[in-house]
Design a protein around this motif. Structure first.
Motif, PDB file in Angstrom:
ATOM      1  N   MET A 290       0.856  -1.180   0.000  1.00 23.88           N
ATOM      2  CA  MET A 290       0.000   0.000   0.000  1.00 23.88           C
ATOM      3  C   MET A 290       0.897   1.237   0.000  1.00 23.88           C
ATOM      4  SD  MET A 290      -2.771   1.591  -0.138  1.00 23.88           S
ATOM      5  CE  MET A 290      -2.854   3.373  -0.041  1.00 23.88           C
TER       6      MET A 290
ATOM      7  N   SER B 143       1.109   8.074  -0.138  1.00 26.20           N
ATOM      8  CA  SER B 143       1.119   9.110  -1.162  1.00 26.20           C
ATOM      9  C   SER B 143       1.503  10.460  -0.588  1.00 26.20           C
ATOM     10  CB  SER B 143      -0.274   9.234  -1.792  1.00 26.20           C
ATOM     11  OG  SER B 143      -0.668   8.021  -2.389  1.00 26.20           O
TER      12      SER B 143
ATOM     13  N   ARG C 278       1.401  12.940   5.865  1.00 30.80           N
ATOM     14  CA  ARG C 278       0.875  13.246   4.531  1.00 30.80           C
ATOM     15  C   ARG C 278      -0.408  14.061   4.659  1.00 30.80           C
ATOM     16  NH1 ARG C 278      -3.266   9.883   2.631  1.00 30.80           N
ATOM     17  NH2 ARG C 278      -2.656  10.656   0.607  1.00 30.80           N
TER      18      ARG C 278
ATOM     19  N   ILE D  61      -4.238  15.089   3.945  1.00 29.22           N
ATOM     20  CA  ILE D  61      -5.506  14.490   3.511  1.00 29.22           C
ATOM     21  C   ILE D  61      -6.544  15.611   3.455  1.00 29.22           C
ATOM     22  CG2 ILE D  61      -5.029  12.132   4.298  1.00 29.22           C
ATOM     23  CD1 ILE D  61      -6.586  12.737   6.858  1.00 29.22           C
ATOM     24  N   TYR D  62      -7.696  15.337   2.863  1.00 27.94           N
ATOM     25  CA  TYR D  62      -8.766  16.328   2.751  1.00 27.94           C
ATOM     26  C   TYR D  62      -8.230  17.667   2.209  1.00 27.94           C
ATOM     27  CZ  TYR D  62     -11.726  13.076   5.313  1.00 27.94           C
ATOM     28  OH  TYR D  62     -12.442  11.973   5.681  1.00 27.94           O
TER      29      TYR D  62
ATOM     30  N   GLU E  92      -8.436   0.508   2.128  1.00 22.54           N
ATOM     31  CA  GLU E  92      -7.359   1.240   1.445  1.00 22.54           C
ATOM     32  C   GLU E  92      -7.392   0.974  -0.062  1.00 22.54           C
ATOM     33  OE1 GLU E  92      -4.042  -0.420   3.480  1.00 22.54           O
ATOM     34  OE2 GLU E  92      -4.084   1.077   5.077  1.00 22.54           O
TER      35      GLU E  92
ATOM     36  N   GLN F 280      -8.648  10.597  -8.072  1.00 15.82           N
ATOM     37  CA  GLN F 280      -8.409  10.502  -6.638  1.00 15.82           C
ATOM     38  C   GLN F 280      -9.694  10.802  -5.901  1.00 15.82           C
ATOM     39  OE1 GLN F 280      -5.479  13.801  -6.683  1.00 15.82           O
ATOM     40  NE2 GLN F 280      -6.376  14.478  -4.770  1.00 15.82           N
TER      41      GLN F 280
ATOM     42  N   ILE G 236     -11.471  12.772  -2.754  1.00 11.25           N
ATOM     43  CA  ILE G 236     -11.119  14.030  -2.087  1.00 11.25           C
ATOM     44  C   ILE G 236     -11.039  13.892  -0.571  1.00 11.25           C
ATOM     45  CG2 ILE G 236     -12.020  15.467  -3.960  1.00 11.25           C
ATOM     46  CD1 ILE G 236     -14.425  16.056  -2.010  1.00 11.25           C
ATOM     47  N   ASP G 237     -11.173  12.667  -0.054  1.00 12.23           N
ATOM     48  CA  ASP G 237     -10.973  12.502   1.394  1.00 12.23           C
ATOM     49  C   ASP G 237      -9.529  12.091   1.703  1.00 12.23           C
ATOM     50  OD1 ASP G 237     -11.398   9.985   0.292  1.00 12.23           O
ATOM     51  OD2 ASP G 237     -12.982   9.404   1.698  1.00 12.23           O
ATOM     52  N   ASP G 238      -9.106  10.930   1.194  1.00 11.79           N
ATOM     53  CA  ASP G 238      -7.734  10.526   1.539  1.00 11.79           C
ATOM     54  C   ASP G 238      -6.698  10.930   0.485  1.00 11.79           C
ATOM     55  OD1 ASP G 238      -8.237   8.652  -0.404  1.00 11.79           O
ATOM     56  OD2 ASP G 238      -8.548   7.011   1.001  1.00 11.79           O
ATOM     57  N   ASP G 239      -7.164  11.483  -0.651  1.00 11.11           N
ATOM     58  CA  ASP G 239      -6.244  12.076  -1.638  1.00 11.11           C
ATOM     59  C   ASP G 239      -5.080  11.160  -2.050  1.00 11.11           C
ATOM     60  OD1 ASP G 239      -7.509  14.530  -2.078  1.00 11.11           O
ATOM     61  OD2 ASP G 239      -6.575  15.465  -0.336  1.00 11.11           O
ATOM     62  N   ASN G 240      -5.335   9.854  -2.181  1.00 15.05           N
ATOM     63  CA  ASN G 240      -4.230   8.943  -2.481  1.00 15.05           C
ATOM     64  C   ASN G 240      -3.813   8.941  -3.946  1.00 15.05           C
ATOM     65  OD1 ASN G 240      -3.127   7.420  -0.183  1.00 15.05           O
ATOM     66  ND2 ASN G 240      -5.277   6.930   0.166  1.00 15.05           N
ATOM     67  N   ASN G 241      -4.778   9.072  -4.855  1.00 13.24           N
ATOM     68  CA  ASN G 241      -4.486   9.000  -6.281  1.00 13.24           C
ATOM     69  C   ASN G 241      -3.744   7.697  -6.598  1.00 13.24           C
ATOM     70  OD1 ASN G 241      -3.697   9.392  -8.952  1.00 13.24           O
ATOM     71  ND2 ASN G 241      -3.517  11.597  -8.682  1.00 13.24           N
TER      72      ASN G 241
END
Lengths: 309, 248
Positions: A108, A111, A124, A126-127, B93, B118, B120-125
């Motif tokens: 995992m 990012s 990192r 978030i939001y 995840e 992505q 818009i909460d965890d912005d992981n992309n």
């Protein structure tokens, strides 16, 4: 710990984003680099000179010329057999490739890291940067993308890495490069510029956006940015967009003109050293983060500013 | 051809997220929730491909709590044909989401999977790229234009401009903001959506382990910037700019 950093390069030059990623990697352990592309001998030499560079793995093959994730990810995943962490800058290139590498490794990804707390722990956003999460990874190997503005750039000089050729599986045959509509500009690149002038919807048209902002940018030697609203309205091309879903910038001076300061925009520029806001609405949220604010009509202020500088 | 679209229920775009006092996360109690805006664009693109006669069926998938049914109903009201909810109250995840979607894709055999770039909460992309890797499919990420025939030609929003790639089908596409402007569902379509099929499954049905790999140690507010000074004229502004040492 051995780390592997994806070297982002263009036109034979290593991009600054790579240098910030090297700094992040050095906090974890020894820095090895991956240079993939076509005729990248000189890029590999540059990579070996980056301060702190260890081994430079070079994959020179036409299949890697355009950085297609389908071809690059298996190469990186294979090299990860001898490494503990893979790091790529959180640019569109890194964001395209790193998660594909992570899935191939059953890891995992973490990012857009802002800091390295220890070998397993990172912070990192978030939001849209409204919250900062501290996360601990339980994966044996790490895959990280790096928020480049959060790390100093490693020096381009002083390293003495060793260059090693590696072979990959080449062309996956899944995808092919058709073309690139490159934004041409003599101005500095947004993500590495020391001064940015950025425009919002208040400019009213594509013509006025450029007629007012371009001379100011030229006078200052600045890059030009835009809010999402301005890009959506067609005043500026997409790669001008500063914000959570556009580019994240942190220049010495950021001049926001006719930008109200939506949260998504602030997320992309709030780490700038000095923020200047010019807006006719004194209640605009941009003034809450600006170091220097000037309330007034941009159509009068911008030409006057350009003239007097 | 069949299309799969993945949608996520997230905090509404217009709500300012508040970090919980105990530092465990963001407060989502009594907060308006909506479909992730990038996923809305994905649903819209799928519908347009159907309207063009390229796609014949659109299946919307969501992984999330029971309330994610509302998000899927929105997708159905916009024009998706049927929906699958993989129901779980756990936070899943991107890697596990990608594994579940890969299993759904094996069952449904779509030619194209469209997702938002992505959430818009965890912005992981990360989900789309991971899904493409697991399936061994090509990926067209950050798409601003998609043409589908016997292959997919995708224009991507990249740092230096716009890049176009050609992908063999089946493929994964992730959407960027300017791909399209999503439609609003009309009232008759919202009514019709209520009778469209919505299947409910669990991660276990697909044999996917959703155990988290990342533990959230804490969530904090970002450092705040203080508002500075206001100047009254361009001359004053120039003086202040020169004081920064950056502007000559």
């Amino acid at each position: 710990m051995n780390t592997l950093v994806l070297v982002e390069h263009e036109g034979g030059q290593i991009k600054d984003a790579t240098l910030s990623t090297v700094t992040a990697a050095a906090k974890l352990g020894e820095v090895h680099l991956l240079v993939a592309g076509s005729n990248v001998g000189s890029v590999a030499e540059q990579a070996a000179k980056i301060a702190g560079a260890g081994k430079v793995h070079v994959a020179d093959d036409a299949a890697y010329e355009h950085g297609l994730a389908e071809n690059l990810a298996p190469l990186a995943a294979k090299l990860m057999e001898g490494h503990d962490a893979f790091l790529a800058p959180a640019t569109t290139t890194g964001k395209n490739i790193a998660p594909r590498v992570a899935a191939l490794l059953d890891v995992m990804q973490v990012s857009d890291i802002l800091s390295v707390e220890d070998d397993n722990t990172f912070t990192r956003p978030i939001y849209a940067g409204n919250a900062i999460a501290t996360v601990r990874s339980s994966d044996a190997k790490k895959v990280l993308t790096v928020r480049t503005t959060a790390f100093e750039k490693a020096s381009r000089e002083g390293g003495s890495g060793t260059v090693e050729q590696v072979g990959g599986s080449g062309d996956s045959g899944l995808s092919s490069f058709v073309g690139m509509d490159a934004a041409k500009s003599d101005r500095p690149e947004l993500t590495s510029a020391n001064i940015i002038v950025s425009g919002g919807r208040a400019f009213g048209s594509n013509e006025q956006f450029h007629a007012l902002l371009d001379p100011l940018a030229d006078k200052l030697g600045a890059a030009v940015g835009a809010s999402r609203a301005a890009v959506d309205a067609g005043y500026a091309p997409n790669d001008y967009q500063v914000g959570q879903t556009g580019k994240i910038v942190a220049p010495g001076v950021y001049i926001a003109i006719g930008i109200s300061g939506a949260i998504q925009h602030l997320a992309g520029m709030k780490d700038s050293k000095t923020i200047v806001a010019i807006n006719k609405d004194e209640e605009a949220p941009i003034f809450q983060v600006a170091d220097i604010g000037l309330v007034g009509d941009l159509f009068k202020i911008v030409p006057e500013l350009t003239e007097k500088l | 051809m069949k299309l799969l679209v993945a949608v996520k229920r997230v905090i509404d775009y217009n709500v300012k997220p508040r970090v919980k006092m105990d530092g465990t996360g963001v407060d989502l109690a009594n907060v308006k929730m909506s479909m992730n805006p990038f996923d809305e664009i994905a649903v819209e693109e799928a519908i347009r491909l159907k309207e063009k006669g390229v796609a014949t069926e659109i299946v919307a998938v969501s992984i999330g709590p029971a309330k994610a049914q509302e998000t899927l109903r929105t997708a159905l009201a916009m024009g998706a044909d049927r929906a699958i909810l993989v129901q779980t109250d756990e936070e899943v995840e991107p890697l596990a989401v990608a594994k579940i979607l890969a299993k759904v894709a094996e069952e449904e055999q779509p030619q194209l999977i469209v997702l938002g770039k992505q959430a818009i909460d965890d912005d992981n992309n990360a989900t789309g790229q991971m899904l493409a890797a697991l399936l061994g499919w090509p990926q067209g990420t950050f798409a601003s234009k998609v043409d589908v025939s016997d292959s997919a030609t995708v224009t991507r929003e990249v740092d230096g401009g716009l890049e176009t790639v050609k992908l063999k089908l089946p493929a994964v596409v992730t959407t960027d903001l300017r791909l399209n402007e999503p439609r609003y569902a009309s009232l008759p379509n919202i009514m019709k959506a209520k009778s469209k099929p919505l299947a409910i499954k669990s991660p276990g049905d697909f044999g996917v382990d959703t155990a988290r790999r990342l533990e959230t140690v804490k969530v904090t507010e970002p450092p705040k910037r203080q508002a500075g000074i206001k100047v009254g004229s361009v001359d004053e502004l120039i003086d202040k700019l020169r004081e920064t040492g950056v502007v000559g």
